[in-house]
Design an enzyme around this catalytic site. Structure first.
Site, PDB file in Angstrom:
ATOM      1  N   GLY A  35      10.173  28.465  44.294  1.00 11.56           N
ATOM      2  CA  GLY A  35       9.691  27.598  43.210  1.00 11.56           C
ATOM      3  C   GLY A  35      10.548  26.349  43.174  1.00 11.56           C
ATOM      4  CG  ASP A 114       6.472  28.142  35.826  1.00 12.08           C
ATOM      5  OD1 ASP A 114       7.080  27.090  35.527  1.00 12.08           O
ATOM      6  OD2 ASP A 114       5.679  28.218  36.782  1.00 12.08           O
TER       7      ASP A 114
HETATM    8  N1  SAM Z   1      13.329  24.909  40.678  1.00 12.69           N
HETATM    9  C1  SAM Z   1      12.826  23.600  40.308  1.00 12.69           C
HETATM   10  C2  SAM Z   1      13.793  22.921  39.381  1.00 12.69           C
HETATM   11  O1  SAM Z   1      14.668  23.621  38.861  1.00 12.69           O
HETATM   12  O2  SAM Z   1      13.681  21.709  39.157  1.00 12.69           O
HETATM   13  C3  SAM Z   1      11.422  23.672  39.692  1.00 12.69           C
HETATM   14  C4  SAM Z   1      11.285  24.455  38.423  1.00 12.69           C
HETATM   15  S1  SAM Z   1       9.600  24.458  37.804  1.00 12.69           S
HETATM   16  C5  SAM Z   1       9.758  24.761  36.108  1.00 12.69           C
HETATM   17  C6  SAM Z   1       8.959  25.987  38.469  1.00 12.69           C
HETATM   18  C7  SAM Z   1       8.294  25.771  39.804  1.00 12.69           C
HETATM   19  O3  SAM Z   1       7.924  27.031  40.371  1.00 12.69           O
HETATM   20  C8  SAM Z   1       7.019  24.949  39.711  1.00 12.69           C
HETATM   21  O4  SAM Z   1       7.091  23.870  40.615  1.00 12.69           O
HETATM   22  C9  SAM Z   1       5.919  25.934  40.093  1.00 12.69           C
HETATM   23  O5  SAM Z   1       4.822  25.319  40.744  1.00 12.69           O
HETATM   24  C10 SAM Z   1       6.654  26.878  40.988  1.00 12.69           C
HETATM   25  N2  SAM Z   1       6.051  28.233  41.079  1.00 12.69           N
HETATM   26  C11 SAM Z   1       5.543  28.955  40.051  1.00 12.69           C
HETATM   27  N3  SAM Z   1       5.079  30.135  40.513  1.00 12.69           N
HETATM   28  C12 SAM Z   1       5.295  30.142  41.853  1.00 12.69           C
HETATM   29  C13 SAM Z   1       5.014  31.079  42.882  1.00 12.69           C
HETATM   30  N4  SAM Z   1       4.417  32.245  42.615  1.00 12.69           N
HETATM   31  N5  SAM Z   1       5.362  30.767  44.151  1.00 12.69           N
HETATM   32  C14 SAM Z   1       5.956  29.578  44.428  1.00 12.69           C
HETATM   33  N6  SAM Z   1       6.252  28.661  43.485  1.00 12.69           N
HETATM   34  C15 SAM Z   1       5.922  28.934  42.220  1.00 12.69           C
END
Ligand code: SAM
Length: 215
Positions: A35, A114
């Site tokens: 993510g 999330d």
């Molecule tokens: N880690 C980064 C940061 O701290 O700036 C991004 C945090 S953001 C709140 C959460 C990210 O996880 C989002 O970009 C979302 O699209 C991604 N995400 C959510 N569920 C996911 C999954 N099942 N597989 C891959 N990425 C996922």
């Protein structure tokens, strides 16, 4: 949905060679940022670990494309640098074992995932006892899993999953304070920067993959 991106059938089916320049022959990824969002952590880790291959995993198509462009731009303006980081679009809750062999990874990052507040959505959380089985499988003994969130309830949840899993143990304060990666969890991630700007609190859980008691 999942049908819009290719899913490798097993790790040897992933074309990692296309992600990293030929200087890394037979590339073996060691760090995974799950993510990864806009890729701030990848960019910060790259110069710290120039010989380590690092992959971001991101579900959103546009965000993945942004990270690809960001890395290509950095490579173009800094020749020879940022060659050890890349990104794949995938659903990490389903496909981690499709990407990594047993005991391949030495670091995994789950930064500001999330929160999925409602009880019925807890099964969508990227840290759970069940998913930790998969993460433990792809992690080397001694590998570190880093988690952080600004949502206290999610912080408690991630910590209790890790605490209750037999293949993880908490990393001690001394090791945490000397690990150069720890401060990046907040300073290098887009979400961490947002929380810091707003003066918010963060909740970290950092654990080590340990052998099972039966080993
Ligand atoms: N880690 C980064 C940061 O701290 O700036 C991004 C945090 S953001 C709140 C959460 C990210 O996880 C989002 O970009 C979302 O699209 C991604 N995400 C959510 N569920 C996911 C999954 N099942 N597989 C891959 N990425 C996922």
């Amino acid at each position: 949905s999942d049908s819009h991106f290719p899913v490798p059938i097993c790790p040897s089916d992933v074309d990692f060679a296309s992600h990293y320049p030929p200087q890394f022959s037979a590339p073996v990824v060691r760090f995974a940022d799950v993510g990864c969002g806009f890729g701030g952590l990848l960019v910060a880790l790259s110069p710290l670990f120039p010989d380590t291959l690092i992959i971001g995993m991101e579900l959103r198509d546009k965000v993945t494309e942004y990270v690809k462009d960001r890395i290509h731009g950095l490579r173009a303006t800094n020749p020879g640098h940022y060659t050890n980081i890349s990104v794949v679009r995938t659903n990490s809750m389903k496909y981690i074992p499709n990407y990594f062999h047993k005991a391949q990874l030495s670091k995994m990052f789950f930064l500001f995932p999330d929160p999925h507040f409602k009880e019925k959505n807890h099964r969508r959380r990227v840290i759970s006892l069940h998913l930790l089985d998969e993460y433990a499988y792809v992690m080397q003994l001694g590998a570190i899993i880093y988690t952080v969130t600004d949502v206290e309830e999610l912080g408690d949840w991630m910590k209790s999953c890790l605490e209750n899993h037999p293949l993880f143990e908490a990393v001690g304060e001394d090791d945490i304070s000397t690990d150069p990666v720890v401060k990046l969890l907040i300073s290098a991630t887009e979400e961490g920067q947002k929380v810091a700007r707003n003066g918010g609190q963060t909740f970290m859980a950092i654990y080590r993959r340990v052998p099972s008691k039966e080993d």
